[in-house]
Design an enzyme around this catalytic site. Structure first.
Site, short mmCIF file in Angstrom:
data_model
loop_
_atom_site.label_atom_id
_atom_site.label_comp_id
_atom_site.label_asym_id
_atom_site.label_seq_id
_atom_site.Cartn_x
_atom_site.Cartn_y
_atom_site.Cartn_z
CB THR A 83 5.57 30.35 23.80
OG1 THR A 83 6.89 29.82 23.71
CG2 THR A 83 5.23 31.06 22.51
CB SER B 284 8.75 25.68 30.38
OG SER B 284 8.99 25.27 29.05
CB THR C 116 5.51 23.91 24.50
OG1 THR C 116 6.52 24.66 23.81
CG2 THR C 116 4.14 24.57 24.30
#
Length: 290
Positions: A9, A43, A76
């Protein structure tokens, strides 16, 4: 100091439909910091070979003249896995600090720049593998993402750090995570065994409990050499093998499972994969999770 970018992000922007997508060239400019793009991925899309690549990039950065520490920009969703992998093999006093963002780079009030500043400061003064996020500086070992959208997104337990492992790739080591629930049978465990898993992490109920069907499947796995680790779907607290007679934690332990005292499923999977890849003994596995 070196800053490694991997996507996520913090390196994403929103298109005309409001969909966030990672973009190449995150455009980070910090005085005295070298920036290297390792990959550009969300991720959640990372493979085990990508985690290996991040670890190799960290080692390469630390090998550069004058490098005092490394910052890794990361999504994250799986930051806790990548950070733990680096921590498991980290045998250097210099810090490696992971950070990211909950808001995209083009958000009217992005949080990424503040997190980067905190991470860079930590990489100049701290030790070990850390997560800098939302104003907190946390050890990588035991870290979990505790909220999907809050800017203070991570929690970490204060866990003892085992002796670093000798480096080995985990890319070819299959370890699956299986969620347990009322009425679960052994079908998923059996399917993972048939697909060639080397290890299985059970996200058990309560303090680490299952039922007789699961216990039977675990016993069959252990009998053919699969490592089975038990963690819990409960966010906080330790696991324990105190319940027995109906497939509880005591029965899982008797069937040959190993209890992950504190690491939750994501990090337990990475640790088990690293231990298996490094040829750890059964005793080593027990000690690592205890």
């Amino acid at each position: 100091m070196t800053l490694l970018t991997t996507g996520g992000t913090i390196a994403s922007s929103r298109d005309e439909r409001g969909v966030s997508r990672p973009m190449a060239g995150v455009g980070v400019d910090v005085d005295g910091v070298r920036v290297r793009e390792v990959m550009t991925k969300d991720s959640s899309a990372l493979e085990l070979e990508d985690l290996d690549a991040i670890r190799v990039a960290v080692v390469d950065a630390l090998a550069q003249d004058g490098c005092v520490g490394v910052v890794v920009l990361h999504g994250t969703d799986t930051m806790e896995e990548s950070a733990l992998l680096v921590d498991l093999f980290h045998d250097d006093d210099r810090p490696v600090v992971f950070t990211g963002a909950q808001r995209t780079a083009d958000h009217p009030d992005p949080d990424g720049s503040r997190n980067i500043a905190d991470a860079v400061a930590a990489a100049r003064s701290e030790r070990g593998v850390l997560v800098a996020f939302g104003g907190r500086l946390l050890p990588a070992r035991g870290a979990i993402k505790k909220h999907t959208s809050d800017l203070d997104a991570f929690f970490s337990a204060a866990l003892p750090r085992p002796k670093p492992l000798s480096w080995c790739s985990i890319a070819e080591t299959r370890v699956d995570v299986i969620a347990l629930y009322p009425g679960v049978d052994g079908a998923a465990i059996e399917a993972c065994r048939e697909r060639g898993a080397s290890g299985i992490v059970l996200e058990a109920m309560g303090s680490g409990n299952a039922n007789t069907h699961v216990v039977r499947a675990v016993k069959d796995c252990v009998a053919v050499g699969l490592r089975v680790v038990v963690t819990t779907r409960v966010p906080f607290g330790e696991t324990s093998s105190t319940y027995g007679g109906g497939g509880g934690g005591h029965d899982l332990l008797q069937a040959g499972a190993v209890f992950s005292r504190e690491l939750r499923a994501g990090q337990a999977r990475i640790q088990l994969a690293a231990l298996i890849a490094s040829g750890a003994s059964d005793r080593d596995v027990v000690d690592a999770f205890a």
